[in-house]
Design a protein around this motif. Structure first.
Motif, PDB file in Angstrom:
ATOM      1  N   ASP A  47       0.834  -1.209   0.000  1.00  0.00           N
ATOM      2  CA  ASP A  47       0.000   0.000   0.000  1.00  0.00           C
ATOM      3  C   ASP A  47       0.872   1.265   0.000  1.00  0.00           C
ATOM      4  O   ASP A  47       0.719   2.160  -0.844  1.00  0.00           O
ATOM      5  CB  ASP A  47      -0.893  -0.059   1.264  1.00  0.00           C
ATOM      6  CG  ASP A  47      -1.983   0.986   1.245  1.00  0.00           C
ATOM      7  OD1 ASP A  47      -2.012   1.801   0.300  1.00  0.00           O
ATOM      8  OD2 ASP A  47      -2.811   0.973   2.170  1.00  0.00           O
ATOM      9  N   TYR A  67       3.439 -10.142  -4.912  1.00  0.00           N
ATOM     10  CA  TYR A  67       2.466  -9.060  -5.111  1.00  0.00           C
ATOM     11  C   TYR A  67       1.738  -9.043  -6.443  1.00  0.00           C
ATOM     12  O   TYR A  67       0.957  -8.131  -6.708  1.00  0.00           O
ATOM     13  CB  TYR A  67       3.178  -7.705  -4.906  1.00  0.00           C
ATOM     14  CG  TYR A  67       3.780  -7.549  -3.536  1.00  0.00           C
ATOM     15  CD1 TYR A  67       3.007  -7.762  -2.400  1.00  0.00           C
ATOM     16  CD2 TYR A  67       5.115  -7.211  -3.371  1.00  0.00           C
ATOM     17  CE1 TYR A  67       3.559  -7.635  -1.127  1.00  0.00           C
ATOM     18  CE2 TYR A  67       5.679  -7.076  -2.107  1.00  0.00           C
ATOM     19  CZ  TYR A  67       4.902  -7.290  -0.997  1.00  0.00           C
ATOM     20  OH  TYR A  67       5.439  -7.164   0.259  1.00  0.00           O
ATOM     21  N   GLU A  69      -0.720 -10.611  -7.691  1.00  0.00           N
ATOM     22  CA  GLU A  69      -2.188 -10.617  -7.645  1.00  0.00           C
ATOM     23  C   GLU A  69      -2.701  -9.409  -6.870  1.00  0.00           C
ATOM     24  O   GLU A  69      -3.602  -8.718  -7.301  1.00  0.00           O
ATOM     25  CB  GLU A  69      -2.723 -11.900  -6.981  1.00  0.00           C
ATOM     26  CG  GLU A  69      -2.611 -13.137  -7.864  1.00  0.00           C
ATOM     27  CD  GLU A  69      -1.296 -13.893  -7.677  1.00  0.00           C
ATOM     28  OE1 GLU A  69      -0.692 -13.759  -6.593  1.00  0.00           O
ATOM     29  OE2 GLU A  69      -0.847 -14.592  -8.616  1.00  0.00           O
ATOM     30  N   ARG A  70      -2.066  -9.147  -5.718  1.00  0.00           N
ATOM     31  CA  ARG A  70      -2.565  -8.089  -4.829  1.00  0.00           C
ATOM     32  C   ARG A  70      -2.450  -6.694  -5.425  1.00  0.00           C
ATOM     33  O   ARG A  70      -3.185  -5.784  -5.074  1.00  0.00           O
ATOM     34  CB  ARG A  70      -1.817  -8.151  -3.490  1.00  0.00           C
ATOM     35  CG  ARG A  70      -2.721  -8.671  -2.392  1.00  0.00           C
ATOM     36  CD  ARG A  70      -2.283  -8.158  -1.056  1.00  0.00           C
ATOM     37  NE  ARG A  70      -1.074  -8.828  -0.622  1.00  0.00           N
ATOM     38  CZ  ARG A  70      -0.197  -8.290   0.193  1.00  0.00           C
ATOM     39  NH1 ARG A  70      -0.378  -7.062   0.673  1.00  0.00           N
ATOM     40  NH2 ARG A  70       0.879  -8.954   0.547  1.00  0.00           N
ATOM     41  N   LEU A  72      -3.365  -5.618  -8.190  1.00  0.00           N
ATOM     42  CA  LEU A  72      -4.513  -5.204  -9.005  1.00  0.00           C
ATOM     43  C   LEU A  72      -5.419  -4.203  -8.293  1.00  0.00           C
ATOM     44  O   LEU A  72      -5.888  -3.252  -8.909  1.00  0.00           O
ATOM     45  CB  LEU A  72      -5.343  -6.426  -9.445  1.00  0.00           C
ATOM     46  CG  LEU A  72      -4.937  -7.007 -10.797  1.00  0.00           C
ATOM     47  CD1 LEU A  72      -3.740  -7.925 -10.653  1.00  0.00           C
ATOM     48  CD2 LEU A  72      -6.080  -7.760 -11.461  1.00  0.00           C
ATOM     49  N   GLU A  73      -5.633  -4.396  -6.999  1.00  0.00           N
ATOM     50  CA  GLU A  73      -6.568  -3.517  -6.284  1.00  0.00           C
ATOM     51  C   GLU A  73      -6.045  -2.083  -6.133  1.00  0.00           C
ATOM     52  O   GLU A  73      -6.814  -1.171  -5.843  1.00  0.00           O
ATOM     53  CB  GLU A  73      -6.915  -4.099  -4.906  1.00  0.00           C
ATOM     54  CG  GLU A  73      -5.733  -4.161  -3.968  1.00  0.00           C
ATOM     55  CD  GLU A  73      -6.065  -4.794  -2.619  1.00  0.00           C
ATOM     56  OE1 GLU A  73      -6.514  -4.054  -1.718  1.00  0.00           O
ATOM     57  OE2 GLU A  73      -5.865  -6.027  -2.478  1.00  0.00           O
ATOM     58  N   PHE A  74      -4.751  -1.884  -6.376  1.00  0.00           N
ATOM     59  CA  PHE A  74      -4.182  -0.542  -6.217  1.00  0.00           C
ATOM     60  C   PHE A  74      -4.063   0.208  -7.548  1.00  0.00           C
ATOM     61  O   PHE A  74      -3.631   1.359  -7.577  1.00  0.00           O
ATOM     62  CB  PHE A  74      -2.784  -0.631  -5.592  1.00  0.00           C
ATOM     63  CG  PHE A  74      -2.782  -1.209  -4.206  1.00  0.00           C
ATOM     64  CD1 PHE A  74      -3.184  -0.447  -3.119  1.00  0.00           C
ATOM     65  CD2 PHE A  74      -2.388  -2.530  -3.991  1.00  0.00           C
ATOM     66  CE1 PHE A  74      -3.185  -0.983  -1.844  1.00  0.00           C
ATOM     67  CE2 PHE A  74      -2.385  -3.071  -2.720  1.00  0.00           C
ATOM     68  CZ  PHE A  74      -2.790  -2.310  -1.644  1.00  0.00           C
ATOM     69  N   ASP A  76      -5.140   1.928 -11.296  1.00  0.00           N
ATOM     70  CA  ASP A  76      -6.248   2.715 -11.848  1.00  0.00           C
ATOM     71  C   ASP A  76      -6.922   1.957 -12.985  1.00  0.00           C
ATOM     72  O   ASP A  76      -8.109   2.125 -13.246  1.00  0.00           O
ATOM     73  CB  ASP A  76      -5.719   4.063 -12.355  1.00  0.00           C
ATOM     74  CG  ASP A  76      -5.133   4.871 -11.216  1.00  0.00           C
ATOM     75  OD1 ASP A  76      -5.893   5.256 -10.313  1.00  0.00           O
ATOM     76  OD2 ASP A  76      -3.900   5.071 -11.196  1.00  0.00           O
ATOM     77  N   GLY A  83      -6.555  -8.779 -16.255  1.00  0.00           N
ATOM     78  CA  GLY A  83      -7.775  -9.001 -15.467  1.00  0.00           C
ATOM     79  C   GLY A  83      -8.204 -10.457 -15.534  1.00  0.00           C
ATOM     80  O   GLY A  83      -8.558 -11.062 -14.513  1.00  0.00           O
TER      81      GLY A  83
END
Ligand code: ATR
Length: 275
Positions: A47, A67, A69-70, A72-74, A76, A83
């Motif tokens: 983060d 990281y 996979e993780r 993706l949520e950060f 734009d 995806g």
């Protein structure tokens, strides 16, 4: 020369200290006269790292374990392919917007195409982890693909890409190895160990055998395959072609893969000598 106009690129992961990417990308920046540097960042807190990318206007990044996979949520935005695979290994900072891509998929396709035709071939992929998934997604658009995985559920999940997924067993290996033209090992078996998932007697000499592992460069599987006369492709080709695609996304330049391979081989040789 590093000056006030130098752009920054890098790798985010943990661990990152053995990565070949800084050596390859810095050699490319030099070769193409681009005022940029590439560094490896060992990140504990994703983060905060992503906030840092934006705050410091870092131009582009590779993302590696754990990281992919993780991240993706950060982001734009991310490509349709990233995806679908659920994994990003390349980020482009486009005027403050972070856009994600998965270049493993293109990387494997280009690496295989360097040696053989892929379209409409029969391809057997071993492994449905992060790498297996990206490879399966890219190849299932063009070829007939079967994925075998130790954990059957993960192979079945990939059937949404229009391929066949089954449990890895002696029987399924025997059956699909007599069917396949191209065999790809996308499991971790053979990495820094002299082991292979494939009994040597099941290989056929008219097959192309591709191992995504590059340490050692010639895995047990590739050694067995070479000895019986198969065309073999090592994992360094995959690393190079996915890196070439990242470089193209960042700079618009299609880099010389022969040059990248030479740089990577020298770095591997130095590492093995403990330098
Ligand atoms: P990566 O991102 O490198 O693909 P991963 O997601 O951890 O790493 O996937 C590792 C792959 O190697 C998986 O397909 C894994 O099988 P499972 O999904 O059943 O875990 C496979 N693998 C690891 N050890 C194995 C073993 N001893 N026998 C067979 N497959 C193995």
């Amino acid at each position: 020369m590093v000056n006030a106009k130098t752009r920054l690129y890098g790798l985010i992961g943990n661990p990152v200290e053995h990565s070949l990417s800084p050596i390859i990308h810095n050699a490319l920046f030099k070769r193409y006269n681009i005022n940029a540097v590439y560094l490896a960042f060992e990140v504990d807190d994703l983060d905060s790292a992503v906030k840092g990318i934006k705050a410091l206007k870092i131009s582009g990044l590779n993302i590696t374990m754990p990281y992919k996979e993780r991240i993706l949520e950060f982001l734009d935005e991310f490509s349709e392919e990233a995806g679908a695979i659920g994994s990003v290994n390349t980020v482009v900072n486009r005027a403050g917007e972070l856009i994600g891509y998965n270049t493993d998929a293109v990387g494997v396709l280009k690496a295989l195409n360097h040696f053989t035709e892929v379209k409409d071939r029969r391809i057997l992929i071993l492994g449905a982890g992060g790498a297996g998934k990206a490879i399966a997604h890219a190849l299932s658009r063009l070829a007939k693909v079967v994925v075998l995985n130790r954990t059957e559920r993960k192979a079945k999940e990939l059937e949404k890409f229009g391929l066949k997924g089954e449990k890895l067993s002696r029987e399924s290996l025997e059956y699909y190895l007599s069917w396949a033209d191209i065999l790809i090992n996308a499991t971790s078996i053979g990495m820094n160990e002299d082991k292979s998932l494939i009994p040597k007697e099941l290989l056929r000499k008219n097959m192309t055998v591709f191992d995504i592992i590059y340490s050692p460069l010639e895995t047990r599987l590739l050694r067995d395959a070479r000895k019986i006369g198969c065309l073999t492709v090592d994992g360094l080709w995959m690393l190079i072609y996915q890196g070439a695609e990242s470089f193209r996304l960042w700079t618009g330049i299609e880099p010389d893969v022969g040059f990248m391979r030479k740089v990577a081989l020298e770095a591997l040789r130095d590492e093995n000598q403990g330098i």
